[in-house]
Design a protein around this motif. Structure first.
Motif, PDB file in Angstrom:
ATOM      1  N   PHE A  67       2.479  -2.341  -1.385  1.00 48.13           N
ATOM      2  CA  PHE A  67       1.683  -1.216  -0.926  1.00 48.13           C
ATOM      3  C   PHE A  67       0.273  -1.686  -0.602  1.00 48.13           C
ATOM      4  O   PHE A  67      -0.267  -2.567  -1.266  1.00 48.13           O
ATOM      5  CB  PHE A  67       1.601  -0.122  -2.000  1.00 48.13           C
ATOM      6  CG  PHE A  67       2.905   0.588  -2.251  1.00 48.13           C
ATOM      7  CD1 PHE A  67       3.358   1.557  -1.381  1.00 48.13           C
ATOM      8  CD2 PHE A  67       3.676   0.292  -3.366  1.00 48.13           C
ATOM      9  CE1 PHE A  67       4.545   2.217  -1.606  1.00 48.13           C
ATOM     10  CE2 PHE A  67       4.865   0.944  -3.600  1.00 48.13           C
ATOM     11  CZ  PHE A  67       5.301   1.910  -2.715  1.00 48.13           C
ATOM     12  N   ASP A  69      -2.399   0.309  -0.822  1.00 50.50           N
ATOM     13  CA  ASP A  69      -3.269   0.932  -1.820  1.00 50.50           C
ATOM     14  C   ASP A  69      -3.174   0.132  -3.124  1.00 50.50           C
ATOM     15  O   ASP A  69      -2.085  -0.060  -3.662  1.00 50.50           O
ATOM     16  CB  ASP A  69      -2.814   2.378  -2.047  1.00 50.50           C
ATOM     17  CG  ASP A  69      -3.671   3.092  -3.063  1.00 50.50           C
ATOM     18  OD1 ASP A  69      -3.440   2.887  -4.270  1.00 50.50           O
ATOM     19  OD2 ASP A  69      -4.570   3.849  -2.647  1.00 50.50           O
ATOM     20  N   ASP A  71      -3.940   0.802  -6.248  1.00 48.79           N
ATOM     21  CA  ASP A  71      -3.376   1.520  -7.389  1.00 48.79           C
ATOM     22  C   ASP A  71      -1.856   1.650  -7.270  1.00 48.79           C
ATOM     23  O   ASP A  71      -1.127   1.483  -8.239  1.00 48.79           O
ATOM     24  CB  ASP A  71      -4.004   2.907  -7.515  1.00 48.79           C
ATOM     25  CG  ASP A  71      -5.465   2.855  -7.938  1.00 48.79           C
ATOM     26  OD1 ASP A  71      -5.866   1.858  -8.583  1.00 48.79           O
ATOM     27  OD2 ASP A  71      -6.206   3.804  -7.621  1.00 48.79           O
ATOM     28  N   MET A  72      -1.399   1.943  -6.080  1.00 49.85           N
ATOM     29  CA  MET A  72       0.045   2.047  -5.845  1.00 49.85           C
ATOM     30  C   MET A  72       0.715   0.686  -6.023  1.00 49.85           C
ATOM     31  O   MET A  72       1.826   0.596  -6.550  1.00 49.85           O
ATOM     32  CB  MET A  72       0.331   2.614  -4.452  1.00 49.85           C
ATOM     33  CG  MET A  72      -0.022   4.079  -4.297  1.00 49.85           C
ATOM     34  SD  MET A  72       0.944   5.159  -5.372  1.00 49.85           S
ATOM     35  CE  MET A  72       2.562   4.963  -4.681  1.00 49.85           C
ATOM     36  N   GLU A  73       0.046  -0.367  -5.592  1.00 50.25           N
ATOM     37  CA  GLU A  73       0.595  -1.716  -5.741  1.00 50.25           C
ATOM     38  C   GLU A  73       0.692  -2.090  -7.216  1.00 50.25           C
ATOM     39  O   GLU A  73       1.693  -2.659  -7.660  1.00 50.25           O
ATOM     40  CB  GLU A  73      -0.249  -2.733  -4.979  1.00 50.25           C
ATOM     41  CG  GLU A  73       0.209  -4.167  -5.111  1.00 50.25           C
ATOM     42  CD  GLU A  73       1.637  -4.426  -4.649  1.00 50.25           C
ATOM     43  OE1 GLU A  73       2.178  -5.481  -5.027  1.00 50.25           O
ATOM     44  OE2 GLU A  73       2.229  -3.601  -3.914  1.00 50.25           O
TER      45      GLU A  73
END
Length: 88
Positions: A67, A69, A71-73
């Motif tokens: 990802f 992003d 945070d998403m990663e």
């Protein structure tokens, strides 16, 4: 109530609710049952049982697409870590 006493039931009505009360005697003691197995679990028994749990996560795919992003990663990486740690 002691074993052998008769059971009793009571009922009251307050104009809108019916309430029941039950007095139930305890049962007479039954015969002693056969002794069961001991409650101790050996390390070998535990390892043997745990060894069959790995297939529970084997059909889960890891999330392989990164990802953009951050945070998403980070969340994706932790989910993959959780999935992979469930496998033995």
């Amino acid at each position: 109530m002691p074993a052998g006493d008769p059971a009793a039931v009571g009922v009251t009505f307050d104009g809108s609710h019916v309430r029941f009360t039950f007095d139930l005697p305890t049962g007479f003691p039954g015969p002693q049952g056969d002794p069961g197995p001991t409650g101790e679990v050996t390390a070998a028994d535990l390892a043997n049982e745990i060894s069959g749990t790995s297939p529970n996560t084997n059909n889960l795919s890891t999330l392989d697409s990164a990802f953009a992003d951050p945070d998403m990663e980070a969340l994706r990486q932790k989910i993959n870590e959780l999935i992979l740690n469930g496998r033995r």
